[in-house]
Design an enzyme around this catalytic site. Structure first.
Site, PDB file in Angstrom:
ATOM      1  N   SER A 141       0.868  -1.182   0.000  1.00 31.19           N
ATOM      2  CA  SER A 141       0.000   0.000   0.000  1.00 31.19           C
ATOM      3  C   SER A 141       0.904   1.232   0.000  1.00 31.19           C
ATOM      4  CB  SER A 141      -0.833  -0.034   1.281  1.00 31.19           C
ATOM      5  OG  SER A 141      -1.339   1.236   1.613  1.00 31.19           O
ATOM      6  N   TYR A 154      -2.736  -1.132  10.153  1.00 33.24           N
ATOM      7  CA  TYR A 154      -2.700  -1.290   8.686  1.00 33.24           C
ATOM      8  C   TYR A 154      -1.310  -0.927   8.158  1.00 33.24           C
ATOM      9  CZ  TYR A 154      -4.257  -0.910   3.793  1.00 33.24           C
ATOM     10  OH  TYR A 154      -4.410  -1.061   2.433  1.00 33.24           O
TER      11      TYR A 154
HETATM   12  N1  NAP Z   1      -8.273   0.098  -2.546  1.00 32.27           N
HETATM   13  C1  NAP Z   1      -7.128   0.733  -2.316  1.00 32.27           C
HETATM   14  O1  NAP Z   1      -7.010   1.950  -2.545  1.00 32.27           O
HETATM   15  C2  NAP Z   1      -5.958  -0.020  -1.802  1.00 32.27           C
HETATM   16  C3  NAP Z   1      -4.748   0.657  -1.732  1.00 32.27           C
HETATM   17  C4  NAP Z   1      -3.632  -0.017  -1.282  1.00 32.27           C
HETATM   18  C5  NAP Z   1      -3.705  -1.341  -0.922  1.00 32.27           C
HETATM   19  N2  NAP Z   1      -4.902  -1.997  -0.988  1.00 32.27           N
HETATM   20  C6  NAP Z   1      -4.907  -3.407  -0.614  1.00 32.27           C
HETATM   21  O2  NAP Z   1      -5.435  -4.186  -1.668  1.00 32.27           O
HETATM   22  C7  NAP Z   1      -5.996  -5.368  -1.142  1.00 32.27           C
HETATM   23  C8  NAP Z   1      -7.410  -5.546  -1.673  1.00 32.27           C
HETATM   24  O3  NAP Z   1      -8.203  -4.472  -1.186  1.00 32.27           O
HETATM   25  P1  NAP Z   1      -9.417  -3.840  -1.996  1.00 32.27           P
HETATM   26  O4  NAP Z   1      -9.235  -2.375  -1.966  1.00 32.27           O
HETATM   27  O5  NAP Z   1      -9.604  -4.548  -3.265  1.00 32.27           O
HETATM   28  O6  NAP Z   1     -10.595  -4.130  -0.966  1.00 32.27           O
HETATM   29  P2  NAP Z   1     -11.894  -5.071  -1.023  1.00 32.27           P
HETATM   30  O7  NAP Z   1     -12.639  -4.832  -2.292  1.00 32.27           O
HETATM   31  O8  NAP Z   1     -12.561  -4.854   0.279  1.00 32.27           O
HETATM   32  O9  NAP Z   1     -11.285  -6.526  -1.094  1.00 32.27           O
HETATM   33  C9  NAP Z   1     -10.766  -7.187   0.016  1.00 32.27           C
HETATM   34  C10 NAP Z   1     -10.727  -8.650  -0.329  1.00 32.27           C
HETATM   35  O10 NAP Z   1     -10.142  -9.381   0.751  1.00 32.27           O
HETATM   36  C11 NAP Z   1     -10.998 -10.425   1.143  1.00 32.27           C
HETATM   37  N3  NAP Z   1     -10.835 -10.648   2.580  1.00 32.27           N
HETATM   38  C12 NAP Z   1     -10.866  -9.726   3.578  1.00 32.27           C
HETATM   39  N4  NAP Z   1     -10.703 -10.317   4.775  1.00 32.27           N
HETATM   40  C13 NAP Z   1     -10.559 -11.650   4.532  1.00 32.27           C
HETATM   41  C14 NAP Z   1     -10.372 -12.801   5.358  1.00 32.27           C
HETATM   42  N5  NAP Z   1     -10.286 -12.709   6.698  1.00 32.27           N
HETATM   43  N6  NAP Z   1     -10.276 -14.018   4.762  1.00 32.27           N
HETATM   44  C15 NAP Z   1     -10.365 -14.131   3.414  1.00 32.27           C
HETATM   45  N7  NAP Z   1     -10.540 -13.086   2.588  1.00 32.27           N
HETATM   46  C16 NAP Z   1     -10.639 -11.859   3.141  1.00 32.27           C
HETATM   47  C17 NAP Z   1     -12.400  -9.966   0.759  1.00 32.27           C
HETATM   48  O11 NAP Z   1     -13.277 -11.053   0.523  1.00 32.27           O
HETATM   49  P3  NAP Z   1     -14.426 -11.503   1.598  1.00 32.27           P
HETATM   50  O12 NAP Z   1     -15.046 -10.253   2.101  1.00 32.27           O
HETATM   51  O13 NAP Z   1     -15.343 -12.385   0.821  1.00 32.27           O
HETATM   52  O14 NAP Z   1     -13.693 -12.256   2.648  1.00 32.27           O
HETATM   53  C18 NAP Z   1     -12.122  -9.226  -0.542  1.00 32.27           C
HETATM   54  O15 NAP Z   1     -12.071 -10.131  -1.622  1.00 32.27           O
HETATM   55  C19 NAP Z   1      -5.894  -5.266   0.369  1.00 32.27           C
HETATM   56  O16 NAP Z   1      -4.755  -5.941   0.819  1.00 32.27           O
HETATM   57  C20 NAP Z   1      -5.743  -3.758   0.583  1.00 32.27           C
HETATM   58  O17 NAP Z   1      -5.088  -3.464   1.778  1.00 32.27           O
HETATM   59  C21 NAP Z   1      -6.026  -1.365  -1.410  1.00 32.27           C
END
Ligand code: NAP
Length: 251
Positions: A141, A154
């Site tokens: 991130s 985080y």
């Molecule tokens: N969006 C951003 O701007 C951003 C920026 C930097 C980094 N990131 C990182 O990118 C990654 C994906 O995030 P996103 O933004 O795409 O968010 P998101 O749409 O909320 O996706 C999160 C994913 O993780 C899964 N998940 C969460 N907790 C879990 C658990 N305990 N066991 C299994 N699966 C789990 C969720 O599936 P279920 O709910 O079905 O479990 C979902 O598929 C994360 O690591 C986040 O920190 C995001």
């Protein structure tokens, strides 16, 4: 030879049922890989598998749980027949000031974002070795690089992801396993839609602060996934690559 061809390769993408994970799973599928996605929510998993089409499959697992995490890797490897690629993408956030977190909240974020990546990588290692090499992509991130008042666990988890990436890259380079991290900027997903509601002015700040002048889309992560999971990156390991519209380059 097509450097980016993933035909015959198999991939497990944690958190692949939405957001960034699904964006990466789409890229890997389009390049020819057979993809398994993992998440807790069975209906989100089913919708993602339908969208990915073809031979995609899903594993329902809560990755905070060590046993479930190991079982997810075994189940995916069994159904895919082999395992060449692991994308550790599942993640969560709890936003508050450091003095307000309970230890449970701290552990929830660390276990989901960092420990699960370590456990899944450990479980995937024998499968990657059996395949004569492989690729691991960990999702960091901007909080791997910068600090902020509301992200103590985080930020710790995402800083840890970069160091875990380097350690695994060094340890497994001679096994022909490349391990890299991707550091997304602000991407429009369920996670950040929640943040936009919680943090007044976030939307405008992201637009102002990002040189590209827009939020990223999950599809912006498809290309880096293909690159880091293909032959094109066979001498690239231990890196942390921002995919951020220039966010981390602007002072
Ligand atoms: N969006 C951003 O701007 C951003 C920026 C930097 C980094 N990131 C990182 O990118 C990654 C994906 O995030 P996103 O933004 O795409 O968010 P998101 O749409 O909320 O996706 C999160 C994913 O993780 C899964 N998940 C969460 N907790 C879990 C658990 N305990 N066991 C299994 N699966 C789990 C969720 O599936 P279920 O709910 O079905 O479990 C979902 O598929 C994360 O690591 C986040 O920190 C995001």
């Amino acid at each position: 030879m097509d450097l980016f061809d993933l035909k015959g390769k198999t991939a497990l993408v944690t958190g692949g049922n939405g957001g960034i994970g699904l964006g990466m799973a789409r890229g890997l599928t389009a390049a020819g890989a057979r993809v398994a996605i993992a998440g807790r929510d069975g209906s989100k998993n089913a919708a993602a598998v339908k969208e990915l089409g073809g031979n995609a499959l899903s594993v329902t697992a809560d990755l905070k749980d060590e046993k479930a995490c190991r079982a997810m890797v075994e189940e995916a490897a069994k159904h895919l027949g082999r395992l060449d690629i692991l994308v550790n993408n599942a993640g969560t956030n709890v936003r508050k000031r450091p003095e307000e977190y309970s230890l449970e909240e701290w552990k929830l974020v660390l276990d989901t974002n960092l420990t699960s990546a370590f456990v899944a990588s450990q479980a995937a290692y024998p499968h990657l070795k059996r395949a004569s090499g492989g690729k691991i992509v960990n999702i960091g991130s901007m909080m791997s690089l910068f600090g902020a008042a509301f992200v103590a666990p985080y930020g710790a988890s995402k800083g840890g992801i970069v160091q875990l990436t380097r350690a695994l890259a060094c340890a497994w380079a001679r096994d022909n396993i490349q391990v890299n991290a991707v550091l997304p900027g602000w991407i429009d997903t369920a996670l950040t839609q929640r943040a936009r509601k919680d943090i007044p002015g976030l939307h405008e700040n992201v637009l102002r602060r990002t040189p590209a002048g827009r939020w990223g889309e999950p599809g912006d992560l498809s290309g880096i996934a293909v690159f880091l999971c293909s032959k094109a990156s066979d001498f690239v390991t231990g890196t942390a690559i921002p995919v951020d519209g220039g966010y981390s380059s602007q002072g």
